[in-house]
Enzyme design. Structure first.
Site, mmCIF file in Angstrom:
data_model
loop_
_atom_site.group_PDB
_atom_site.id
_atom_site.type_symbol
_atom_site.label_atom_id
_atom_site.label_comp_id
_atom_site.label_asym_id
_atom_site.label_seq_id
_atom_site.Cartn_x
_atom_site.Cartn_y
_atom_site.Cartn_z
ATOM 1 N N GLY A 31 46.890 42.222 28.411
ATOM 2 C CA GLY A 31 48.253 41.848 28.769
ATOM 3 C C GLY A 31 49.255 42.957 28.497
ATOM 4 O O GLY A 31 48.885 44.118 28.364
ATOM 5 N N ALA A 32 50.548 42.579 28.447
ATOM 6 C CA ALA A 32 51.646 43.557 28.365
ATOM 7 C C ALA A 32 51.457 44.588 29.480
ATOM 8 O O ALA A 32 51.443 45.797 29.252
ATOM 9 C CB ALA A 32 51.709 44.224 26.988
ATOM 10 N N LEU A 33 51.298 44.065 30.682
ATOM 11 C CA LEU A 33 50.856 44.903 31.799
ATOM 12 C C LEU A 33 51.919 45.917 32.220
ATOM 13 O O LEU A 33 53.110 45.641 32.187
ATOM 14 C CB LEU A 33 50.500 44.017 32.998
ATOM 15 N N GLY A 36 49.879 51.207 34.874
ATOM 16 C CA GLY A 36 48.460 51.594 34.736
ATOM 17 C C GLY A 36 47.561 50.413 35.091
ATOM 18 O O GLY A 36 46.622 50.540 35.896
ATOM 19 N N HIS A 37 47.862 49.234 34.501
ATOM 20 C CA HIS A 37 47.071 48.043 34.840
ATOM 21 C C HIS A 37 47.238 47.716 36.330
ATOM 22 O O HIS A 37 46.282 47.330 37.005
ATOM 23 C CB HIS A 37 47.554 46.820 34.046
ATOM 24 N N GLY A 147 40.563 51.732 32.946
ATOM 25 C CA GLY A 147 41.414 52.916 33.067
ATOM 26 C C GLY A 147 40.869 54.085 32.257
ATOM 27 O O GLY A 147 40.390 53.915 31.131
ATOM 28 N N GLU A 148 40.974 55.283 32.830
ATOM 29 C CA GLU A 148 40.467 56.476 32.139
ATOM 30 C C GLU A 148 41.341 56.886 30.950
ATOM 31 O O GLU A 148 40.986 57.800 30.218
ATOM 32 C CB GLU A 148 40.332 57.639 33.125
ATOM 33 N N SER A 185 50.393 49.968 26.611
ATOM 34 C CA SER A 185 51.153 48.870 26.009
ATOM 35 C C SER A 185 51.711 49.292 24.652
ATOM 36 O O SER A 185 52.809 48.893 24.269
ATOM 37 C CB SER A 185 50.258 47.651 25.849
ATOM 38 N N ARG A 186 50.961 50.108 23.918
ATOM 39 C CA ARG A 186 51.475 50.557 22.611
ATOM 40 C C ARG A 186 52.588 51.588 22.793
ATOM 41 O O ARG A 186 53.569 51.561 22.068
ATOM 42 C CB ARG A 186 50.365 51.138 21.751
#
Ligand code: PAF
Length: 244
Positions: A31-33, A36-37, A147-148, A185-186
């Site tokens: 979550g916290a998309l 990138g997501h 994701g890379e 997200s961080r």
């Protein structure tokens, strides 16, 4: 789009999609998309007739309770984005649904999972493998999208898939903001000035490509570490050059 919370309902819906001849894409997330997501979801929607996005902050992969507590949780906004991107199913279980009993399985793929993040976050990759293997089993996707940005995670999941899977892992490129900071997200928790400081990482990594033309591997590593450490507020935990 269906938002579902139970494994039984997930299995039913995925079976219906498969019975209708659709290929199933799985995008595992916490979550916290962000964009990138979104790039992973878009790719799955393009390539698969049914896209399942899981949104689950997996407790077993956190070795720091504060990190788990502070991890951003934005399910409503996530669902709105996932729907706008055209995915079919959001799977957002509670922890009890994913772990009706404690998961005691041990996954070990040395040395891939015991260096870098594996060394600094003991148990992290074991927790990732626990949750990802459950999701793979529940969805049995044709393709799973990662994701890379978390390159080591992809290497660990690929190692796990040698035992588990006969489907495709699709590795998608890192998405960066206009200054080069990887979307994460961080990173979204950083202040504006911290975000600016953090751009030293990407800048220096890009420069390291040209250092490598004239320096030895050890000299490149030392130069990168020295340059990043010279930026106020930055301290390198590790920088390694590895064979992908
Ligand atoms: O990369 C992540 O967000 C997580 O590690 C994953 C793959 C969703 C497992 O919880």
């Amino acid at each position: 789009m269906n938002i579902i919370h139970t494994v039984a309902e997930l299995r039913t819906q995925v079976s219906c999609a498969k019975a209708a001849g659709k290929q199933v894409g799985l995008v595992p997330t916490m979550g916290a998309l962000h964009e990138g997501h979104a790039s992973l979801i878009r790719r799955s929607v393009e390539e698969c007739g049914c896209t399942v996005v899981s949104v689950f902050v997996n407790p077993t992969q956190f070795n720091d309770p504060n990190d788990l507590k502070n991890y951003p949780r934005t399910l409503e906004a996530d669902c709105a984005l996932i729907e706008a991107l055209g995915a079919d199913i959001v799977f957002a279980p509670m922890a009890e649904e994913m772990y009706p009993e404690p998961d005691t399985r041990v996954f070990a793929y040395p040395p891939i999972d015991s260096v870098m993040e594996g060394a600094r976050r003991p148990g992290h990759f074991n927790g990732v493998c626990q949750v990802v293997s459950k999701l793979f089993d529940m969805v049995q996707p044709d393709r799973a999208y990662f994701g890379e940005k978390d390159f080591q995670q992809i290497a660990v999941v690929r190692a796990m898939m040698k035992d588990q899977g006969s489907f495709e892992l699709v590795a998608c490129p890192i998405v960066r903001d206009e200054r080069g900071l990887a979307l994460s997200s961080r990173n979204a928790l950083l202040s504006a000035s911290e975000r600016l400081t953090a751009t030293a990482i990407c800048r220096t990594l890009r420069e390291s490509v040209s250092f490598a033309r004239s320096l030895t591997v050890k000299e490149v590593i030392d130069t990168v570490v020295r340059r990043i450490n010279a930026v106020e507020g930055m301290e390198v935990e590790y920088f390694q050059i590895v064979n992908a």
